[in-house]
Design an enzyme around this catalytic site. Sequence first.
Site, PDB file in Angstrom:
ATOM      1  N   GLY A  36       0.824  -1.212   0.000  1.00  0.00           N
ATOM      2  CA  GLY A  36       0.000   0.000   0.000  1.00  0.00           C
ATOM      3  C   GLY A  36       0.854   1.256   0.000  1.00  0.00           C
ATOM      4  N   ASP A  38      -1.462 -12.865   5.293  1.00  0.00           N
ATOM      5  CA  ASP A  38      -2.828 -12.345   5.420  1.00  0.00           C
ATOM      6  C   ASP A  38      -3.140 -12.249   6.912  1.00  0.00           C
ATOM      7  OD1 ASP A  38      -5.511 -11.915   5.645  1.00  0.00           O
ATOM      8  OD2 ASP A  38      -6.128 -13.549   4.320  1.00  0.00           O
ATOM      9  N   ILE A  39      -3.082 -11.041   7.438  1.00  0.00           N
ATOM     10  CA  ILE A  39      -3.217 -10.901   8.902  1.00  0.00           C
ATOM     11  C   ILE A  39      -4.635 -11.193   9.386  1.00  0.00           C
ATOM     12  CG2 ILE A  39      -1.229  -9.367   9.172  1.00  0.00           C
ATOM     13  CD1 ILE A  39      -3.317  -7.037   9.504  1.00  0.00           C
ATOM     14  N   ALA A  62      -4.636  -2.608   5.936  1.00  0.00           N
ATOM     15  CA  ALA A  62      -5.919  -2.035   6.346  1.00  0.00           C
ATOM     16  C   ALA A  62      -6.967  -2.211   5.256  1.00  0.00           C
ATOM     17  CB  ALA A  62      -5.757  -0.550   6.657  1.00  0.00           C
ATOM     18  N   TYR A  63      -8.196  -2.091   5.689  1.00  0.00           N
ATOM     19  CA  TYR A  63      -9.347  -1.950   4.784  1.00  0.00           C
ATOM     20  C   TYR A  63      -9.701  -0.467   4.837  1.00  0.00           C
ATOM     21  CZ  TYR A  63     -14.162  -2.459   3.057  1.00  0.00           C
ATOM     22  OH  TYR A  63     -15.340  -2.351   2.351  1.00  0.00           O
ATOM     23  N   ASP A  82      -7.664   9.527  11.886  1.00  0.00           N
ATOM     24  CA  ASP A  82      -8.411  10.653  12.464  1.00  0.00           C
ATOM     25  C   ASP A  82      -9.915  10.372  12.472  1.00  0.00           C
ATOM     26  OD1 ASP A  82      -8.311  10.689   9.628  1.00  0.00           O
ATOM     27  OD2 ASP A  82      -8.875  12.798   9.562  1.00  0.00           O
ATOM     28  N   TYR A  99     -16.089   2.372   9.108  1.00  0.00           N
ATOM     29  CA  TYR A  99     -14.618   2.361   8.980  1.00  0.00           C
ATOM     30  C   TYR A  99     -13.968   2.828  10.284  1.00  0.00           C
ATOM     31  CZ  TYR A  99      -9.994   4.181   7.674  1.00  0.00           C
ATOM     32  OH  TYR A  99      -8.650   4.481   7.643  1.00  0.00           O
ATOM     33  N   LYS A 154     -11.529   0.746  12.883  1.00  0.00           N
ATOM     34  CA  LYS A 154     -10.165   1.180  13.226  1.00  0.00           C
ATOM     35  C   LYS A 154     -10.024   1.361  14.739  1.00  0.00           C
ATOM     36  CE  LYS A 154      -7.204   2.057  10.753  1.00  0.00           C
ATOM     37  NZ  LYS A 154      -6.114   1.172  10.201  1.00  0.00           N
ATOM     38  N   TRP A 161      -5.772  11.788   6.054  1.00  0.00           N
ATOM     39  CA  TRP A 161      -5.727  12.240   4.656  1.00  0.00           C
ATOM     40  C   TRP A 161      -4.405  11.821   3.991  1.00  0.00           C
ATOM     41  CZ3 TRP A 161      -8.058  17.851   4.065  1.00  0.00           C
ATOM     42  CH2 TRP A 161      -9.234  17.948   4.808  1.00  0.00           C
TER      43      TRP A 161
HETATM   44  N1  LIG Z   1      -5.449   6.209   3.099  1.00  0.00           N
HETATM   45  C1  LIG Z   1      -5.815   7.166   3.957  1.00  0.00           C
HETATM   46  O1  LIG Z   1      -6.283   8.254   3.585  1.00  0.00           O
HETATM   47  C2  LIG Z   1      -5.637   6.934   5.436  1.00  0.00           C
HETATM   48  C3  LIG Z   1      -6.077   7.930   6.328  1.00  0.00           C
HETATM   49  C4  LIG Z   1      -5.901   7.720   7.678  1.00  0.00           C
HETATM   50  C5  LIG Z   1      -5.324   6.551   8.143  1.00  0.00           C
HETATM   51  N2  LIG Z   1      -4.928   5.593   7.252  1.00  0.00           N
HETATM   52  C6  LIG Z   1      -4.319   4.371   7.778  1.00  0.00           C
HETATM   53  O2  LIG Z   1      -2.958   4.357   7.403  1.00  0.00           O
HETATM   54  C7  LIG Z   1      -2.532   2.997   7.216  1.00  0.00           C
HETATM   55  C8  LIG Z   1      -1.856   2.855   5.868  1.00  0.00           C
HETATM   56  O3  LIG Z   1      -2.825   3.188   4.886  1.00  0.00           O
HETATM   57  P1  LIG Z   1      -2.511   3.116   3.330  1.00  0.00           P
HETATM   58  O4  LIG Z   1      -3.226   4.252   2.698  1.00  0.00           O
HETATM   59  O5  LIG Z   1      -1.063   2.918   3.103  1.00  0.00           O
HETATM   60  O6  LIG Z   1      -3.297   1.798   2.974  1.00  0.00           O
HETATM   61  P2  LIG Z   1      -3.416   1.091   1.542  1.00  0.00           P
HETATM   62  O7  LIG Z   1      -2.679   1.866   0.517  1.00  0.00           O
HETATM   63  O8  LIG Z   1      -4.872   0.797   1.339  1.00  0.00           O
HETATM   64  O9  LIG Z   1      -2.630  -0.257   1.797  1.00  0.00           O
HETATM   65  C9  LIG Z   1      -3.122  -1.249   2.641  1.00  0.00           C
HETATM   66  C10 LIG Z   1      -2.462  -2.540   2.232  1.00  0.00           C
HETATM   67  O10 LIG Z   1      -2.934  -3.572   3.105  1.00  0.00           O
HETATM   68  C11 LIG Z   1      -3.227  -4.686   2.298  1.00  0.00           C
HETATM   69  N3  LIG Z   1      -4.144  -5.600   2.980  1.00  0.00           N
HETATM   70  C12 LIG Z   1      -5.490  -5.588   2.974  1.00  0.00           C
HETATM   71  N4  LIG Z   1      -5.950  -6.625   3.686  1.00  0.00           N
HETATM   72  C13 LIG Z   1      -4.879  -7.292   4.159  1.00  0.00           C
HETATM   73  C14 LIG Z   1      -4.709  -8.439   4.951  1.00  0.00           C
HETATM   74  N5  LIG Z   1      -5.771  -9.142   5.393  1.00  0.00           N
HETATM   75  N6  LIG Z   1      -3.463  -8.858   5.254  1.00  0.00           N
HETATM   76  C15 LIG Z   1      -2.383  -8.183   4.787  1.00  0.00           C
HETATM   77  N7  LIG Z   1      -2.476  -7.086   4.013  1.00  0.00           N
HETATM   78  C16 LIG Z   1      -3.717  -6.640   3.706  1.00  0.00           C
HETATM   79  C17 LIG Z   1      -3.821  -4.074   1.055  1.00  0.00           C
HETATM   80  O11 LIG Z   1      -3.880  -5.017   0.005  1.00  0.00           O
HETATM   81  P3  LIG Z   1      -5.075  -4.845  -1.096  1.00  0.00           P
HETATM   82  O12 LIG Z   1      -4.827  -3.542  -1.771  1.00  0.00           O
HETATM   83  O13 LIG Z   1      -4.864  -6.037  -1.959  1.00  0.00           O
HETATM   84  O14 LIG Z   1      -6.350  -4.875  -0.314  1.00  0.00           O
HETATM   85  C18 LIG Z   1      -2.832  -2.954   0.797  1.00  0.00           C
HETATM   86  O15 LIG Z   1      -1.691  -3.395   0.109  1.00  0.00           O
HETATM   87  C19 LIG Z   1      -3.778   2.134   7.397  1.00  0.00           C
HETATM   88  O16 LIG Z   1      -3.846   1.673   8.725  1.00  0.00           O
HETATM   89  C20 LIG Z   1      -4.909   3.115   7.177  1.00  0.00           C
HETATM   90  O17 LIG Z   1      -6.100   2.739   7.831  1.00  0.00           O
HETATM   91  C21 LIG Z   1      -5.059   5.770   5.912  1.00  0.00           C
END
Ligand SMILES: NC(=O)c1ccc[n+]([C@@H]2O[C@H](COP(=O)([O-])OP(=O)(O)OC[C@H]3O[C@@H](n4cnc5c(N)ncnc54)[C@H](OP(=O)(O)O)[C@@H]3O)[C@@H](O)[C@H]2O)c1
Length: 299
Positions: free
Chosen positions: A22, A49-50, A73-74, A115, A138, A142, A162
């Site tokens: 990700g 796969d966690i 994350a989802y 957030d 969501y 979290k 964000w």
């Molecule tokens: N994106 C945002 O705007 C945002 C905002 C606030 C907080 N966060 C938090 O920041 C963190 C990093 O976010 P990010 O944007 O880097 O996330 P991301 O780009 O969506 O990446 C998440 C990764 O986790 C993988 N994944 C999903 N289910 C899994 C499982 N069961 N086991 C192992 N891997 C799995 C996904 O694979 P697939 O793509 O194949 O599903 C993806 O590669 C997360 O905790 C997120 O909740 C994100």
Amino acid sequence: MLNIISEKQPEMARILITGANGQLGNELRMVSKNYYGYDFDFTDADTLDISNQEQTEAYITRSRPDWIINCAAYNLVDKAESEPDTAMLINGTAVKNITETIRGTECKFIHISTDYVYEGNSNTPYNESITAAPQSAYGRSKLAGEKFALLHPGSMIIRTSWLYSSFGNNFVKTILRHAKEKESLRVVFDQTGTPTYAADLAAAIMNIVSGVIRNQFVLNSGIFNYSNEGVCSWFDFATEIVRLAGLSCKVNPVLTKEYQQAAARPVYSVMDKTRIRESYNLSIPYWRESLEKCIKLLK
Ligand SMILES: NC(=O)c1ccc[n+]([C@@H]2O[C@H](COP(=O)([O-])OP(=O)(O)OC[C@H]3O[C@@H](n4cnc5c(N)ncnc54)[C@H](OP(=O)(O)O)[C@@H]3O)[C@@H](O)[C@H]2O)c1
């Protein structure tokens, strides 16, 4: 249960990253190139796969990490409203799979949260002691993950907001794509927060990890906010993306109520970052400067 003996030399510290394909995981891959001698293990759902309890326990028990950084994350905020069980499985139960495996060990755990656990009706920045009150499926999933993370005494939770990167899908790339195709865009201006460049967050995480390994800091368990510095609306963010990209598309402000989305978002989710800044001596970049760096990479 895993039995980790922390007799390894600091330079041999083994760091397991989950969800590494990700945005944040890829930025950690980039930053890891500056850390010679550390043993990084980047995994994603195809290798670890966690949400699968047996696989998680077997993998962690075999690989015996000193650190786990959970980037998995989802993140489909609207879809989570119709798939709350899937969101809870990946954002909540999967975190329990990790902490139950490392319970009683010295493995340190960094878990990323959001957030969106804050209620979002304030008008002053949220600090970590304010009671979480998520308004979406969501956010609730979290928050469940945070509670499972805190079952392990060596857990640090970083709430971020964000998030964007040159990797993966995010608001910056969506705005760039639409701005190239359309003459105008409508973006909400009554939701206020702070963007976070995932490269900055990855650098901050590795500053903390390496500082703890070198005994510069002690890992403080508990919750920490991290975003870039500054404040803006999604409209301001989009306007700056278009300007920095040199595009002519007009960005028009709209109210949230004019823009239908399945999940409720915080109206205000600016976070107070004093705790992380002071605990780990971090210098946090201003959001516009980081956005400029990312846009240059994307150009
Ligand atoms: N994106 C945002 O705007 C945002 C905002 C606030 C907080 N966060 C938090 O920041 C963190 C990093 O976010 P990010 O944007 O880097 O996330 P991301 O780009 O969506 O990446 C998440 C990764 O986790 C993988 N994944 C999903 N289910 C899994 C499982 N069961 N086991 C192992 N891997 C799995 C996904 O694979 P697939 O793509 O194949 O599903 C993806 O590669 C997360 O905790 C997120 O909740 C994100």
